[in-house]
Design an enzyme around this catalytic site. Structure first.
Site, mmCIF file in Angstrom:
data_model
loop_
_atom_site.group_PDB
_atom_site.id
_atom_site.type_symbol
_atom_site.label_atom_id
_atom_site.label_comp_id
_atom_site.label_asym_id
_atom_site.label_seq_id
_atom_site.Cartn_x
_atom_site.Cartn_y
_atom_site.Cartn_z
ATOM 1 N N THR A 191 0.859 -1.189 0.000
ATOM 2 C CA THR A 191 0.000 0.000 0.000
ATOM 3 C C THR A 191 0.898 1.243 0.000
ATOM 4 O OG1 THR A 191 -1.366 -1.328 1.470
ATOM 5 C CG2 THR A 191 -2.057 0.946 1.093
ATOM 6 N N GLU A 193 -6.105 4.910 10.718
ATOM 7 C CA GLU A 193 -4.737 4.425 10.873
ATOM 8 C C GLU A 193 -3.845 5.435 10.156
ATOM 9 O OE1 GLU A 193 -3.963 0.366 9.599
ATOM 10 O OE2 GLU A 193 -1.810 0.781 9.481
ATOM 11 N N HIS A 211 2.796 1.096 8.950
ATOM 12 C CA HIS A 211 3.487 1.018 7.670
ATOM 13 C C HIS A 211 4.962 1.356 7.818
ATOM 14 C CE1 HIS A 211 4.018 0.532 3.408
ATOM 15 N NE2 HIS A 211 2.799 0.029 3.393
#
Ligand code: PXP
Length: 236
Positions: free
Chosen positions: A101, A151, A190
């Site tokens: 992503t 998030e 991430h």
């Protein structure tokens, strides 16, 4: 601080051979015994790693911790989410060619589709989190769209070095505070690893961190010696 472990990479290795191993469901069970507070899987439109079978089995296995389904805001994925009923859904942008992503959701462009997905999923009692860049505009829009959680994308922080990393850290800290101020539950993730995670974990008010790549990488290192010595024992 909750730790959600993303096991997609285990499925990536399995799909490299179209084999039955390594099994992300088994990896999820081991992650839970290691203390994971949640398991995340991303069911992609092209099924390049996690398969529908994984999600179904995972739903049966993951009952003591939170099952987080990452997905694009498409009709197909919404209908799967409503059928399987994960404990939460994280809506992410999805591009076919990306390795992972790449950024947060484009809430301006995709707002209508995202709102439709949020409403359908939350109506059935499943909270939705939006994966967003650390920007106040995106936080305000997330609130307006009715999501329960966000998030915050930590990718830029994770990739930056030195002074630049401090600047990115401040952006994440500010975003967490703004999101808390408007009443959202706030997670982050991430690119977090064993070195850069501490400064993010120290941010007050964060509910949880979602981590995949670095944990799967570490598990290869920590498991390699045992795996080889067992094979050596068998063939000797
Ligand atoms: N959060 C989201 C929304 C993601 O898409 C990913 C990657 O799948 C992660 C967290 C975990 O990122 P990483 O694998 O870099 O730890």
């Amino acid at each position: 601080m909750l730790l959600g472990v993303n096991v997609d990479h285990v499925a990536t290795v399995r799909e490299a051979r179209k084999d039955i191993e390594p099994d992300p469901v088994k990896a999820a069970a081991l992650a839970i015994s290691g203390g994971a507070d949640g398991i995340t899987i991303h069911l992609r439109e092209d099924r390049r790693h996690i398969q529908d079978r994984d999600l179904k089995l995972m739903r049966k296995l993951v009952s003591s911790v939170e099952l987080n389904l990452e997905m694009a805001a498409t009709d197909e994925m919404v209908s799967i989410a409503l059928k399987v009923r994960p404990d939460m859904v994280t809506l992410v942008p999805e591009k076919r060619a990306e390795l992972t992503t790449e950024g947060g959701l484009d809430l301006k462009k995709g707002g209508k589709k995202i709102k439709k997905a949020i409403d359908a999923i939350q109506k059935k009692g499943i909270p939705v989190s939006l994966f967003i860049n650390p920007s106040s505009a995106d936080i305000e829009m997330s609130k307006e769209l009715g999501a329960k959680m966000v998030e915050i994308h930590t990718g830029l922080y994770s990739n930056a070095k030195g002074k630049k990393q401090m600047t990115e850290l401040k952006r994440v800290q500010k975003a967490v505070k703004s999101a808390l101020d408007v009443g959202l539950l706030v997670n982050a993730g991430h690119g977090l690893n064993y070195i850069n995670v501490k400064k993010i974990a120290a941010i007050k008010g964060l509910r949880g961190l979602y981590i995949g790549h670095s944990i799967i990488a570490m598990s290869v290192y920590t498991g390699m010696e045992k795996a080889v010595s067992e094979m050596k024992r068998l063939i000797s």
